[in-house]
Write a protein that holds these residues in place. Structure first.
Motif, PDB file in Angstrom:
ATOM      1  N   HIS A  55       0.832  -1.211   0.000  1.00 41.78           N
ATOM      2  CA  HIS A  55       0.000   0.000   0.000  1.00 41.78           C
ATOM      3  C   HIS A  55       0.867   1.263   0.000  1.00 41.78           C
ATOM      4  O   HIS A  55       0.433   2.308  -0.475  1.00 41.78           O
ATOM      5  N   LEU A  56       2.072   1.174   0.580  1.00 40.79           N
ATOM      6  CA  LEU A  56       2.978   2.330   0.593  1.00 40.79           C
ATOM      7  C   LEU A  56       3.347   2.772  -0.816  1.00 40.79           C
ATOM      8  O   LEU A  56       3.682   3.951  -1.035  1.00 40.79           O
ATOM      9  N   LEU A  57       3.310   1.865  -1.765  1.00 40.13           N
ATOM     10  CA  LEU A  57       3.728   2.154  -3.131  1.00 40.13           C
ATOM     11  C   LEU A  57       2.555   2.542  -4.024  1.00 40.13           C
ATOM     12  O   LEU A  57       2.740   2.830  -5.207  1.00 40.13           O
ATOM     13  N   SER A  58       1.354   2.567  -3.461  1.00 38.24           N
ATOM     14  CA  SER A  58       0.167   2.851  -4.259  1.00 38.24           C
ATOM     15  C   SER A  58       0.143   4.307  -4.720  1.00 38.24           C
ATOM     16  O   SER A  58       0.430   5.231  -3.950  1.00 38.24           O
TER      17      SER A  58
ATOM     18  N   VAL B 187       3.056  -8.692  -4.548  1.00 36.21           N
ATOM     19  CA  VAL B 187       4.476  -8.406  -4.326  1.00 36.21           C
ATOM     20  C   VAL B 187       5.346  -9.240  -5.271  1.00 36.21           C
ATOM     21  O   VAL B 187       6.493  -8.876  -5.562  1.00 36.21           O
ATOM     22  N   GLY B 188       4.822 -10.363  -5.755  1.00 37.76           N
ATOM     23  CA  GLY B 188       5.466 -11.115  -6.825  1.00 37.76           C
ATOM     24  C   GLY B 188       6.712 -11.875  -6.434  1.00 37.76           C
ATOM     25  O   GLY B 188       7.629 -12.027  -7.250  1.00 37.76           O
TER      26      GLY B 188
ATOM     27  N   VAL C  77       9.782  -6.502  -2.772  1.00 36.30           N
ATOM     28  CA  VAL C  77      10.068  -6.544  -1.333  1.00 36.30           C
ATOM     29  C   VAL C  77      11.103  -5.482  -0.985  1.00 36.30           C
ATOM     30  O   VAL C  77      10.971  -4.755   0.009  1.00 36.30           O
ATOM     31  N   TYR C  78      12.140  -5.372  -1.815  1.00 39.46           N
ATOM     32  CA  TYR C  78      13.154  -4.350  -1.572  1.00 39.46           C
ATOM     33  C   TYR C  78      12.549  -2.950  -1.631  1.00 39.46           C
ATOM     34  O   TYR C  78      12.862  -2.093  -0.791  1.00 39.46           O
ATOM     35  N   GLU C  79      11.685  -2.692  -2.619  1.00 39.50           N
ATOM     36  CA  GLU C  79      11.053  -1.370  -2.724  1.00 39.50           C
ATOM     37  C   GLU C  79      10.272  -1.048  -1.453  1.00 39.50           C
ATOM     38  O   GLU C  79      10.317   0.083  -0.940  1.00 39.50           O
ATOM     39  N   ILE C  80       9.559  -2.047  -0.939  1.00 42.06           N
ATOM     40  CA  ILE C  80       8.738  -1.835   0.259  1.00 42.06           C
ATOM     41  C   ILE C  80       9.619  -1.577   1.473  1.00 42.06           C
ATOM     42  O   ILE C  80       9.421  -0.601   2.216  1.00 42.06           O
ATOM     43  N   TYR C  81      10.600  -2.447   1.712  1.00 42.92           N
ATOM     44  CA  TYR C  81      11.409  -2.303   2.916  1.00 42.92           C
ATOM     45  C   TYR C  81      12.378  -1.127   2.816  1.00 42.92           C
ATOM     46  O   TYR C  81      12.707  -0.513   3.836  1.00 42.92           O
ATOM     47  N   ASP C  82      12.819  -0.779   1.617  1.00 38.47           N
ATOM     48  CA  ASP C  82      13.584   0.464   1.467  1.00 38.47           C
ATOM     49  C   ASP C  82      12.752   1.643   1.946  1.00 38.47           C
ATOM     50  O   ASP C  82      13.247   2.541   2.633  1.00 38.47           O
TER      51      ASP C  82
END
Length: 617
Positions: free
Chosen positions: A164-167, A206-207, A223-228
């Motif tokens: 959701h952070l990337l939405s 998340v794929g 996953v990296y995009e989210i945790y970054d």
């Protein structure tokens, strides 16, 4: 996912949720201990309430208060309408659910585990009163020090699945990803929160997993995009290892939520283990082992509910063991635990399994709503694991979506009661969740819809945000605080602390667990007198802020201006201007050369007052 499709799937998800949320798995593999009933049960009737107290029972994780209309029963647990666990971790307990003036009979049982309820003890009787002074005295010694103030609210916060952070989509015209990021920043900056826990890092959006020509393919790019992003916000993730990728699921048709999270066991346990191993290895490689050792890996979410796990208890225990061993094989210093269960269940089962098999475990995690968290220290000691951290990775006033009580001051007083109860015995009590940008059963249909968030869509602060903000203003040195009077310690509570620079804060609240009183009760209002002694003889600037239905309550402001679904841009601006932690009275400077300051005020139920004294040179 389009808004139209989300609305459709949200409706379907809610229908499915309502049908299955009450289905709990009653399997048990742990030996249950029956504890004796508490001794010395006593009661004290006051205006609108009956307070019960008793001697603690060694080995008890909590207590279940029962009530009957006559001395011979039948006795049934007092239902404070939480919709979840009714047991409480300790006395005293205020019963406000009965008819005022009517005599009831009470008895209490001790619990060694959530499903191991002991016999009822002695019976006492009392009737609440319709009239009375309804006064409470709060006495604080500012010169003393009982130790460092525990802050269970600052260890962890809950959030929607973090993709959701990337939405880049919107809800109510507001940007989802940007506002969720801002909400998490607010909890870190204003409340001191250090970690965030969320669902579905293994979800197909998340794929991370697919099969090509029958062979597993892992991809951790998203996953990296989210945790970054989480780390950029100054937080660390609590990695809830869920849900099952479709290509790995034994039955991918078994789903939950509007985003169709798959709740099936894996079709291939070795491939599941490899996925976990590769995920953790890649996280360590990207962020460094010392960093990832400060995270925690939680195995699944609420597997004891049919709606979250289509397998059995034995299959969950297998999932736990396979997952925990895969995490530890990457680095023994990484933290892993579970069961992340609903309604405080399956903790004994997981402890018994790890004791029997030697499967690694570093923390015990569980959830409950509508009551303060139970005390699982005796359960850990029973399995010779007093070293385990206790993480309540979800907790809140209600487990029910779209419940109006979530937007109300009642939930603010509830949060203070739970945090005060948890202090010193629980490492983390994670409020669920930070933001109303949340789509488990569909996205928010209007601004005030009974969402789980501390903050609304648009990041308006709800009353319970202000409650945690008040807690964060307490100093590091806890002060002795004594209460006396009608409902003291059960209905009305207080918490006091001193800062290193001499500032003193006293937080007082009036709240019941009885959600039938969610809209307030005149009979439960109290007059409070606070006396702060032991001050250094000087002048102090005194501020007094409050939370109740008329103050620090943004929902009431919206309703007073006509309400509706979503504000206009002009209304958004006015709401943000009015979204304050309201003063009870103007700040004033007082002479405290006597070393004592007193303040008298009315405290509605629900109601919260924060007194802050700042030395003036």
């Amino acid at each position: 996912m389009t808004n139209d499709h989300l609305a459709e799937t949200g409706h379907d998800a809610r229908t499915d949720w309502d049908a299955r949320i009450g289905v709990r798995r009653n399997e048990s593999t742990a030996e249950k201990v029956v504890l004796p009933a508490p001794a010395n049960l006593r009661c004290d009737a006051g205006r609108g309430q009956v307070t019960l107290d008793w001697n603690p029972v060694p080995g008890a994780i909590g207590y279940l208060v029962h009530r009957a209309d006559g001395p011979d029963g039948p006795f049934v647990p007092v239902d404070h309408k939480s919709g979840d666990v009714l047991a409480v971790p300790h006395p005293p307990y205020a019963d406000t659910t009965g008819t005022v003036g009517r005599t009831y009979f009470y008895a209490v049982a001790a619990l060694s585990d959530i499903d191991a309820v002991g016999p009822l003890g002695e019976v006492v009787s009392a009737a609440s009163q319709r009239d009375g002074e309804a006064r409470v005295q709060v006495s604080v010694d500012a010169a003393a020090d009982t130790g460092s103030l525990a802050r269970p609210w600052s260890a962890m916060i809950g959030a929607e699945h973090l993709s959701h952070l990337l939405s880049t989509e919107t809800t109510g015209g507001r940007p989802i990803g940007a506002e969720l990021s801002e909400a998490l920043t607010v909890t870190r900056r204003d409340l001191g929160v250090r970690t965030v826990r969320a669902h579905a890092i293994l979800n197909d959006d998340v794929g991370v997993y697919r099969e090509v020509d029958g062979r597993p393919v892992h991809d951790f790019t998203r996953v990296y995009e989210i945790y970054d992003r989480v780390l950029e916000l100054g937080l660390r993730p609590i990695v809830e290892l869920s849900f099952m990728p479709a290509d790995l699921a034994r039955d991918p048709s078994k789903t939950v939520f509007a985003y169709r999270a798959i709740i099936s066991p894996p079709k291939d346990w070795d491939r599941w283990s490899q996925l976990i191993s590769n995920l953790v290895t890649n996280l360590v490689d990207r962020y460094g082992v010392e960093e990832v050792r400060q995270w925690a890996f939680e195995v699944w979410n609420e597997a004891n509910l049919d709606v979250f796990w289509s397998g059995s208890l034995d299959e969950y225990l297998r999932l736990y063991e396979v997952t925990a061993r895969a995490v530890k094989a990457v680095d023994a210093g990484l933290k892993v635990g579970g069961p992340g269960s609903a309604a405080a269940a399956w903790n004994g089962e997981l402890l018994a399994h790890t004791a029997r098999t030697g499967a690694p475990i570093d923390f015990l995690s569980t959830h409950t709503y509508g009551s303060p968290p139970l005390d699982f220290r005796p359960l850990c000691e029973r399995y010779d694991r007093p070293d385990l951290e206790l993480l309540w990775t979800e907790w809140g006033v209600t487990p029910t979506h779209f419940n109006h009580i979530s937007d109300s001051p009642f939930s603010a007083a509830f949060l203070l009661r739970g945090m005060r109860s948890a202090a010193g015995r629980i490492e983390a009590l994670a409020y669920w969740v930070a933001s109303d940008h949340f789509e488990e059963l569909g996205r928010p249909p209007r601004l005030f819809h009974g969402g789980f968030g501390l903050l609304t869509v648009g990041n308006l602060r709800k009353p319970r945000y202000w409650a945690l903000r008040a807690l964060s203003r307490l100093g590091d040195h806890e002060l002795p605080t004594l209460l006396a009077g009608d409902g003291a310690g059960s209905l009305v509570e207080a918490w006091s602390a001193r800062h290193d620079d001499g500032r003193v804060a006293v937080l007082v609240w009036n709240g019941t667990l009885d959600q039938s009183k969610g809209d307030g009760s005149d009979e439960l209002a109290r007059h409070v007198r606070v006396e702060i002694a032991g001050l250094s003889g000087r002048a102090y600037r005194v501020s007094h802020r409050r939370i109740d239905h008329e103050h620090s309550n943004i929902r009431a402001i919206w309703d007073s201006h006509g309400g509706g679904d979503w504000p206009s841009e002009t209304q958004w601006s006015r709401l943000h201007e009015a979204n304050n932690f309201d003063a009870y009275e103007p700040e004033r400077v007082i002479d405290a050369t006597s070393g004592v300051v007193t303040d008298d005020f009315s405290l509605p139920m629900p109601g919260i007052s924060l007194l802050e004294l700042t030395p003036v040179e």
